[in-house]
Structures are given as C-alpha cells and as structure tokens.
Design an enzyme around this catalytic site. Structure first.
Site, PDB file in Angstrom:
ATOM      1  N   GLY A 297     -10.860  13.037  12.285  1.00 34.75           N
ATOM      2  CA  GLY A 297     -10.053  13.608  13.356  1.00 34.75           C
ATOM      3  C   GLY A 297      -9.115  12.580  13.964  1.00 34.75           C
ATOM      4  O   GLY A 297      -8.566  11.714  13.278  1.00 34.75           O
ATOM      5  N   SER A 298      -8.971  12.624  15.282  1.00 33.97           N
ATOM      6  CA  SER A 298      -7.933  11.835  15.951  1.00 33.97           C
ATOM      7  C   SER A 298      -8.187  10.329  15.959  1.00 33.97           C
ATOM      8  O   SER A 298      -7.267   9.566  16.247  1.00 33.97           O
ATOM      9  CB  SER A 298      -7.761  12.321  17.392  1.00 33.97           C
ATOM     10  OG  SER A 298      -7.228  13.633  17.401  1.00 33.97           O
ATOM     11  N   THR A 299      -9.418   9.883  15.662  1.00 31.67           N
ATOM     12  CA  THR A 299      -9.636   8.442  15.595  1.00 31.67           C
ATOM     13  C   THR A 299      -8.890   7.823  14.420  1.00 31.67           C
ATOM     14  O   THR A 299      -8.742   6.599  14.347  1.00 31.67           O
ATOM     15  CB  THR A 299     -11.144   8.120  15.457  1.00 31.67           C
ATOM     16  OG1 THR A 299     -11.681   8.863  14.353  1.00 31.67           O
ATOM     17  CG2 THR A 299     -11.877   8.469  16.734  1.00 31.67           C
ATOM     18  N   SER A 618      -8.174  18.422  15.862  1.00 33.82           N
ATOM     19  CA  SER A 618      -8.368  17.232  16.687  1.00 33.82           C
ATOM     20  C   SER A 618      -7.833  17.485  18.083  1.00 33.82           C
ATOM     21  O   SER A 618      -6.748  17.070  18.431  1.00 33.82           O
ATOM     22  CB  SER A 618      -7.666  16.025  16.062  1.00 33.82           C
ATOM     23  OG  SER A 618      -6.332  16.339  15.760  1.00 33.82           O
ATOM     24  N   GLU A 620      -8.109  16.561  21.335  1.00 33.65           N
ATOM     25  CA  GLU A 620      -8.354  15.824  22.553  1.00 33.65           C
ATOM     26  C   GLU A 620      -7.065  15.242  23.077  1.00 33.65           C
ATOM     27  O   GLU A 620      -6.328  14.596  22.363  1.00 33.65           O
ATOM     28  CB  GLU A 620      -9.410  14.745  22.348  1.00 33.65           C
ATOM     29  CG  GLU A 620      -9.004  13.538  21.580  1.00 33.65           C
ATOM     30  CD  GLU A 620      -8.854  13.837  20.110  1.00 33.65           C
ATOM     31  OE1 GLU A 620      -9.008  14.992  19.725  1.00 33.65           O
ATOM     32  OE2 GLU A 620      -8.555  12.917  19.369  1.00 33.65           O
TER      33      GLU A 620
END
Length: 638
Positions: A297-299, A618, A620
């Site tokens: 995801g966003s990491t 993702s 967040e």
C-alpha cells in the site's frame, strides 16, 4: 639254595598303588591342561582378547553441548544443559520396590504409590523419570541403589521463553534445528559428538594416561545475534497491545540498523515458547516477517517518488493537479475522500505524500515509461528475496513484464503499492535504501561467532551492498517523509525534541478467491533520525478491526514506542531540545484516521487490472489546504 626276595609289606603295596594313581591323575591333568591351553591359544584366543579389552576399556562420551546463542549484549537466548533419564532394572533389585520408592519419592516429588507401581512392572527396563537436572540425578546416584541407572542427554533450554522464538526457532528430539537460526545456522551451532575408548583400572577408575589429548576440552565459542532483547521486549509488548485493542489477526515489528543491516528487533505475533514447541500449533513456526507476502500500500509511495526523482521524471518542486479521480485504462481510480472532497487541486510532491494522494502518485509514475518503471521495480528486488540469514524466506511477487506493460492500470496501481507483494523484511530493506544514502544492504540476525572474551571469532558472509539511488535523491525523499510525520498522516508517531521520517499505509487485503476482501493490512514505517538516519522501524498489522483501524492509528503508535525505547537505550540526545523546554508535557494530537477502504468489489488481480478506485487500496491521508510550498498546512482534527 635260592634266596627268595622279601615280599613288600601290605603298606608298601598300598603306597605304591597310590603313587601310581597320583601319577596317572597328574599325567591326565597335565594332558587336560595342555589340551585346554592349546584350545585357548589356538581356537579361542581372539574371543578372549575381545573380552579382556571390553573389561579393561571404557567408552568415553563427554558432554559436548550445542553452541550457546546470545543477544548483542551477551544475554543467553539458548543453551544446552545435561539432563538425565532414570531407568529401573527390576531383575537387579536387592531391595523391594516399596523400599526403593520410599527413597525416590522425596527426590522426585512424586507419590510413593506411583513410583512403587512403576518399579513393580515385570519388564526388563522401566523409565521412571526424565529431564532431571544434574542436582536431582546426583542425589539419586548417591543413594547407591542396585537396579537404578541414570542416562545422560542434552536438553536445549530457552531462558527467554517466547521473547525471541521467531528468531531462534527450536531443536527437535534429535537435537537438530527445525526453525529460525537453530536451523539456518545448524552447521555453526552443532558440534560433532566425540567417542573414544579409554583404559580403566580394576575398580573402574579411568587411567589418565589413556585419555586422548584434547578429548574433554572443547572450544567455548558462542553464536551472538544482532537482536537486543530489551528492545525486543518493548516491541512485543506494544504489538500485543495493538493486536488486542483492534482485534487483529497477527502482526510484525522490525528494527534494522542501516549502518550494517543488523536487526535489533524481529517480533511476530502470535508466537510460541520453544521450550514447549511440541504443544504449539505448527502454523506458529512460520516466521511471518520473512515468509508472508502482503501488498504494502502507501508505504511504497516514497520509493516510487525516489524512482521518479532518480530517473529525472520529476523534480522536488514539481506540481501535479489532483483531480480526485481518473480513468486509467478504462478503470476508474480515485482518492479515498473523493466522495466528500472531490477535486483537490495542485499538489507538490511533498503534499502528495503528506495526504497520500493516489491520483498524485499515478501522475508521478506516468511521467516514466512503463518499461523503465518495471526495470526499476526489478532493480529494487521484486521477484527476489532479501537474503536474510533465516530459513523459508518467500520471494516477492511482481507481474510478468508482458502483463505489466500491456495493461495501463498495472503501473497505476503499483504507484500506490497494490498489485505487487513482498515480505515485511523486504519492505524494511527497501526503506533502508532510503535511510542509508541509496545503498541496499542485506538484513541479518547473526552478528558473529564470538569467543569467551566476546571477541569476534568468525564473521558471517553477507552479500555486498549495491547502490540503488544517489544520496541526493534519498535526502530529498527523507525530507518529504519527515513532513509526513510533522504535518501529515504520520503525526501520531511524532516525538517531541526529535525528528523522524515516516509513511503510513492502509491497504486492502487480496482475497484468495480473487479480487480484494474487506479485510485490510495497516502499516507504518519510520526512519530515525530523519537526518543521518540510523534505524528503520516497520510495524505491519494484519486485519485490524474497527472504524478507526488505520496505519496512523494502529501501526504508528507502535513505531513511536519502539523509537522512544531506542532513544533511551542508545542515549540519543534531542535534535530540537527547545521543544522539550517549551512544552515539557507533550500531548499528541488526536490522529486523523485514514478513511476505510471502500468495499466495492474489485476484479481478480491475477486476471484483471489490479484495483479500482472505489476499492481505494491505500486510503490514508488528511486534507491539506491549498497553500504555497512555503506555507505549512494544518491538519484537520476531528
């Protein structure tokens, strides 16, 4: 006249007869002894020599322990201890079973009736007790009871119980490693058993001159790990609390030293006690940190930014228009807050990371040719492993080049970390590239084989580091990730007086039946300090439950707790001490949660484009007001 010789008297005759019989007997005895001697010397000599040797020789089996395992500070994690099994031989008793049981009961701590029943069995041998310590076995030996035998064994003990189980693994009944470093370092840990025949005197005492040189002396080296059990304990406690609070299925916390790749912490939950591995579910033996794949995801977004900067596709001050939603290859893609926010407007690269904009990331990736982007993903190690010195590492997953290049949606979904999968340890390794000036190093848990003085005796052979990004690129990305913690979704990880870089992640979980399920994986990666980094900390939580379960609320606090302990252990002074003076009691702002993923069904990632925007893999971010790059947007606090 003839003289008749005198006749022997009757007594003389009797004596003569006796002498003859004595002579005959002696002759027969001599013949018998001669025959016996010839028989012994000619026909049974080999057998007699063998019996003599068996009586005079003793098989010496000294206790050769498996090497001890210690943490980086010398704390014992695994050690071999001699244990004993008590056997009874009923046919050798000189006392009744009841009398023997009365003497054994106080030592073994068992009822007399139970021991008596065992001793009364009509079998050649009975196992009375096992895994007895040396102290207990010595007390039994000193009883000098005929019919009792003590047999020595090696027993592997793990004093820290489940604290480092996923790293250590365990040994089986044959004393062979079956998981963790016990398995991967079997050749270093195991010592070959030594057997030797030595002479003994008539009462069974060993003759010193008959002992082979160096027979009982062994090296006292031990295997030292990079793990710090103090930090390990803090990480495990924080992880357990988060799993309990959010009803999560499992979780992982990793801490890596970016200077050499040594792992200070590797924690997975749930876990097991290696002292009682036989009572644990076999599924717990799998190390989730190295064996479980997940979509980051966003990491993964900071790495995509680094790729684009390195290729020259973007500059730090490049601005993209975030329309809120796009149609990519016939598939709609949108930000998490599109239904409420709609059109966002122009965003800088930093702002794209701060609000975790999916649309902004797609624009960034689209500045590169798909073939160039795919090549960079391969260069980062997708389709390969990290090379950690633990067993059963899974290979990261990347679509085939043909499939990736033939579908416009594939690069778009990879832009926000979906459609690609890797293990937590590889995710940690990739962020260590950003923290370490662009160099990729091999994560490892084995520090060295050390001697009694703690000096390195044998160092592990690691893969050489390789340069992935330029130091200037990683420095720019770290500055952007620092702003994520200062004013973005990573605010719950802020530590007054210190600066760290970070990125949250809340990704939908791929369903085994295709597409994506409603379950999610939340994560947070922190790089500390943000200037001249030393550590990378990653927390990944599998399937947390609740409307407030996001990377910022679930994983970020775990990373914060671990970094605070690192500060305490390493005695790291604050980089911004004025913050501690101005605000002696720091109160964290209420985190703005990453909105939940939309539950709209998505196509099977194996045969269809990776995801749709409605699914928002993702999700967040927090709203950032439109402002010039010099302005500092203020996050909204619910």
């Amino acid at each position: 006249m003839a003289v008749t010789p005198p006749q022997p008297s009757l007594a003389t005759q009797r004596l003569t007869k006796r002498l003859i019989w004595v002579w005959i007997i002696l002759t027969m005895a001599a013949i018998t002894l001669t025959i016996r001697l010839v028989y012994l010397q000619a026909w049974t000599a080999d057998g007699l020599q063998g019996r003599a040797k068996r009586q005079q020789m003793f098989t010496l089996r000294p206790f050769i322990p498996r090497r001890t395992i210690k943490d980086r500070n010398g704390k014992v994690l695994a050690i071999d201890k001699p244990v004993y099994t008590l056997f009874a031989r009923p046919h050798l008793y000189k006392k009744t079973p009841e009398e023997i049981a009365l003497k054994l009961a106080p030592i073994l701590g068992r009822p007399v009736s139970t021991i008596s029943q065992l001793l009364s069995q009509k079998t050649p041998s009975v196992q009375v007790e096992y895994w007895m310590t040396e102290e207990v076995s010595d007390r039994i030996y000193n009883l000098r009871i005929d019919g009792l035998d003590l047999e020595q064994h090696r027993h592997r003990m793990y004093p820290q119980q489940d604290l480092v189980a996923e790293v250590l693994g365990y040994v089986d009944v044959d004393h062979r490693g079956q998981a963790g470093v016990e398995r991967s370092q079997e050749k270093l840990l195991a010592r070959e058993e030594q057997f030797s025949k030595v002479s003994q005197d008539g009462i069974g005492r060993l003759i010193p001159s008959g002992l082979p040189a160096g027979m009982i002396r062994t090296d006292r080296t031990s295997l030292q790990l990079t793990i710090d059990i103090r930090l390990q304990q803090v990480a495990r406690q924080a992880l357990r609390e988060a799993i309990k609070k959010f009803g999560a299925k499992a979780g992982t916390v990793l801490v890596m030293d970016v200077k050499d790749g040594g792992l200070r912490t590797l924690v997975t939950e749930p876990t097991y006690d290696p002292n009682r591995y036989y009572k644990a579910d076999a599924a717990l033996f799998r190390n989730r940190a190295v064996s479980d794949l997940y979509e980051p995801g966003s990491t993964f977004k900071p790495l995509n930014v680094a790729i684009a900067l390195e290729t020259g596709a973007i500059q730090p001050d490049t601005v993209f228009e975030d329309q809120g939603s796009l149609i990519v290859g016939g598939w709609p893609v949108a930000n998490f807050d599109y239904e409420t926010k709609g059109y966002v407007g122009p965003l800088s690269i930093s702002q794209i990371l701060q609000r975790s904009s999916n649309i902004g990331m797609i624009h960034i990736v689209q500045q590169m040719k798909p073939s160039v982007y795919y090549g960079w993903l391969e260069r980062l190690g997708f389709g390969d492993i990290s090379g950690i010195d633990l067993p059963a590492e899974a290979t990261s997953s990347l679509k085939s080049q043909e499939q990736f290049l033939s579908s416009e949606i594939e690069p778009a979904t990879a832009a926000f970390g979906q459609g690609i999968s890797l293990t937590p340890i590889q995710m940690l390794q990739l962020h260590s590239v950003l923290a370490g000036g662009g160099k990729m190093i091999t994560p490892h848990v084995v520090k060295a084989l050390v001697n009694e003085e703690g000096e390195d005796y044998l160092l592990p052979k690691l893969n050489p580091s390789r340069q992935i990004f330029s130091p200037s690129t990683t420095k720019k990305v770290l500055e952007m990730m620092t702003s994520v913690v200062d004013i973005g979704t990573g605010m719950p990880a802020r530590i007054p007086g210190y600066r760290l870089a970070g990125k949250t992640g809340t990704a939908q979980k791929a369903s085994p039946s295709g597409g994506y399920s409603s379950a999610k994986i939340t994560s947070f990666v922190g790089i500390f300090p943000s200037v001249e980094p030393r550590y990378v900390v990653l927390a990944v939580i599998d399937e947390p439950v609740g409307d407030d379960a996001f990377g910022s609320t679930v994983a970020a606090p775990i990373v914060k707790a671990v970094i605070e302990d690192i500060i305490s252990i390493d005695k790291i002074p604050p980089s911004h001490p004025q913050e501690l003076i101005d605000a002696p009691v720091a109160i964290d702002p209420a985190p703005t949660p990453d909105p939940p993923p939309d539950s709209t069904p998505t196509p099977d990632p194996s045969s269809q484009p990776t995801a749709t925007p409605e699914a928002n893999p993702s999700p967040e971010a927090i709203p950032i007001p439109q402002a010039s790059p010099a302005d500092k947007p203020t996050p909204s606090i619910p």
